[in-house]
Design a protein around this motif. Sequence first.
Motif, mmCIF file in Angstrom:
data_model
loop_
_atom_site.group_PDB
_atom_site.id
_atom_site.type_symbol
_atom_site.label_atom_id
_atom_site.label_comp_id
_atom_site.label_asym_id
_atom_site.label_seq_id
_atom_site.Cartn_x
_atom_site.Cartn_y
_atom_site.Cartn_z
ATOM 1 N N ASP A 71 69.697 49.290 -30.182
ATOM 2 C CA ASP A 71 70.254 50.606 -29.894
ATOM 3 C C ASP A 71 71.645 50.745 -30.472
ATOM 4 O OD1 ASP A 71 68.229 51.832 -28.734
ATOM 5 O OD2 ASP A 71 68.977 51.709 -26.680
ATOM 6 N N SER A 72 72.422 49.756 -30.146
ATOM 7 C CA SER A 72 73.780 49.760 -30.648
ATOM 8 C C SER A 72 73.788 49.749 -32.171
ATOM 9 C CB SER A 72 74.518 48.545 -30.086
ATOM 10 O OG SER A 72 75.772 48.412 -30.685
ATOM 11 N N TYR A 124 63.885 57.751 -34.446
ATOM 12 C CA TYR A 124 65.138 57.525 -35.159
ATOM 13 C C TYR A 124 65.175 58.277 -36.478
ATOM 14 C CZ TYR A 124 66.005 54.090 -31.591
ATOM 15 O OH TYR A 124 66.210 53.483 -30.382
ATOM 16 N N ASP A 155 70.991 64.391 -38.009
ATOM 17 C CA ASP A 155 72.361 64.024 -38.364
ATOM 18 C C ASP A 155 72.683 64.429 -39.788
ATOM 19 O OD1 ASP A 155 73.760 62.827 -36.266
ATOM 20 O OD2 ASP A 155 74.351 61.183 -37.600
ATOM 21 N N ARG A 179 71.076 59.641 -25.374
ATOM 22 C CA ARG A 179 72.318 59.129 -25.945
ATOM 23 C C ARG A 179 72.406 59.404 -27.442
ATOM 24 N NH1 ARG A 179 71.957 54.218 -24.327
ATOM 25 N NH2 ARG A 179 71.654 53.157 -26.298
ATOM 26 N N PHE A 180 71.240 59.395 -28.088
ATOM 27 C CA PHE A 180 71.248 59.666 -29.520
ATOM 28 C C PHE A 180 71.319 61.151 -29.816
ATOM 29 C CE2 PHE A 180 69.419 55.373 -29.785
ATOM 30 C CZ PHE A 180 70.326 54.850 -30.681
ATOM 31 N N THR A 230 76.569 56.188 -37.293
ATOM 32 C CA THR A 230 78.002 56.417 -37.444
ATOM 33 C C THR A 230 78.454 56.122 -38.863
ATOM 34 O OG1 THR A 230 78.266 55.732 -35.157
ATOM 35 C CG2 THR A 230 80.251 55.839 -36.506
ATOM 36 N N THR A 246 68.048 56.594 -23.483
ATOM 37 C CA THR A 246 68.349 56.245 -24.869
ATOM 38 C C THR A 246 68.219 57.464 -25.775
ATOM 39 O OG1 THR A 246 67.474 54.052 -24.429
ATOM 40 C CG2 THR A 246 67.761 54.681 -26.735
ATOM 41 N N ASN A 259 77.436 44.608 -35.685
ATOM 42 C CA ASN A 259 76.771 44.785 -34.395
ATOM 43 C C ASN A 259 76.597 43.474 -33.657
ATOM 44 O OD1 ASN A 259 75.384 46.531 -32.504
ATOM 45 N ND2 ASN A 259 73.545 45.408 -33.079
ATOM 46 N N GLU A 300 73.100 53.149 -33.505
ATOM 47 C CA GLU A 300 74.269 54.006 -33.385
ATOM 48 C C GLU A 300 75.288 53.684 -34.474
ATOM 49 O OE1 GLU A 300 75.839 55.096 -29.569
ATOM 50 O OE2 GLU A 300 74.277 53.936 -28.591
ATOM 51 N N VAL A 311 82.415 53.133 -31.423
ATOM 52 C CA VAL A 311 80.986 53.159 -31.141
ATOM 53 C C VAL A 311 80.742 52.551 -29.772
ATOM 54 C CG1 VAL A 311 78.747 52.316 -31.872
ATOM 55 C CG2 VAL A 311 80.477 52.927 -33.564
#
Length: 510
Positions: free
Chosen positions: A92-93, A494, A501, A216-217, A100, A213, A86, A96, A119
């Motif tokens: 945030d990234s 999260y 997920d 996006r998740f 992933t 945000t 990252n 993700e 990503v």
Amino acid sequence: MAHWVRESDGSDSFEWDSDGNGEEAASFNAAGASSSAMTSTNTDAPGPSTRVANGNGKAGPSAALVQKYMDMGFAEEIVLKAMKDNGDNGADSLIELLLTYQELGNDLKVDNGFASGCVPQTVDDSDDDDILENWDDEDAGGRSTRVASSFDDSGDETAGDGYCGNLSDYEDNSYGGRNKGRPVDRSLPSQAMGPPYFYYENVALAPKGVWTTISRFLYDIQPEFVDSKYFCAAARKRGYIHNLPLENRSPLLPIPPKTISEAFPHTRRWWPSWDPRRQFNCLQTCMSSAKLLERIRVALTNSSDPPPPRVQKFVLEECRKWNLAWVGLNKVAPLEPDEMEFLLGFPKDHTRGISRTERYRSLGNSFQVDTVAYHLSVLKDMYPQGMNVLSFFSGIGGAEVALHRLGIRMKTVISVEKSEVNRTILKSWWSQTQTGLLIEISDVQTLTSERIEAYVRRIGGFDLVIGGSPCNNLAGSNRHHRDGLEGEHSSLFYHYVRILDSVKSIMERL
DNA sequence: CTCACTCGGATCTGGGGC
DNA sequence: GCCCCAGATCCGAGTGAG
């Protein structure tokens, strides 16, 4: 427009962030395409930065930061790998990447060299203006037959029969009433399709960028903003991200009264003509002080009738601020807990037995049952045999009460709730009304993917993953730690994403 | 600009128990 | 005197609408 409007620069995505936050603030602010520029120009950061940045050479990720993400349920090797890949791209990234890697990690080795290109590396920053413009769908000046749902713009036929006509009869468009005439295309990405269905709730008026945000998740699904003032006599502006069908919703019956005077008729005789309120503002967790009530009483007693404008203004401001009701001559009082239960759609005495303060706190944090039930009503015909539900941050069981009142059987509910008094309330209600199995979990961190898999094997999968994350760091009324999705509370959201997920991938695998 | 609204939290205070 | 707890009190900024 199916999804968020995206901009490339992400300039104000996290502008509410405090800057001196040590290890993470800098990298948060550097999120987005302009990260390199940010890091090179952000020289006015106070104090020595302890920012974790692999680009700094030898400095590895801090143990505390690694631990933080491990506490969220990610394996250490995944955390280290994600941090390395990252770089400076922000938390945030990083999340993700973690998600992933976790998903891919089921099939791939961690050091397999994932293509970082898969990503998103840029922070998309939707025009937040557009989000809140969808509060009200009514045509200007018209009596709409539509519900306060941003998704229902395109068709009156989706409105409930004879129900929605009641919704907006007396409402002003407090959010401008601009009808953007923007039909929202509800084409879900394939990976977002249920089952399991999911339903995530949070305060609507979160700091800038937070909903972007969150969205996006959650598969870039646009939140559905609904004010519960269309369902009861109190406002409650919330956003809901879910993958439920939008058609054939139906409300709980009986339809609750939607004005104060209908909900609490005994207040009518004391309600002065100069108090125009017909609904309460958002029910909150904090109550007015007895001193304030006395100040109001004295001010009114010493005034003429009607009181002079200055006194009226003072009293009205305080009444709006604290949701005070007229209960006697010149006498206002905050809502009683059982009145809040009623407004929020809970059975009487649902929260009885705990301290008054705790009742207020629990109720103030709760779902409005009728609102949520309206969205969940589409599940009734889909699950005639009942549902298995994973319920996050259940509180006093708003989701469970909603399903129950819809007549949906709950075969199994796995409930995650930190507060012991809330767990007790849910347990007590459950034992009185349900025949299914309730499993209560106090600490979300103990809900590992292994444990989820065990549950999935045991009960055959979850049909609904529902939750509203605690918003104490998101709400505008919180002056102290309004840190959006970056504070310590953020991990709860999260966690929701991680576990959703996890549930999906486990269910696909089995 | 003014105004209204917001799933809150840190601190103080007083009583009970030891 | 001290701790502990629960209730009471005081605290204000961010945001959007107009």
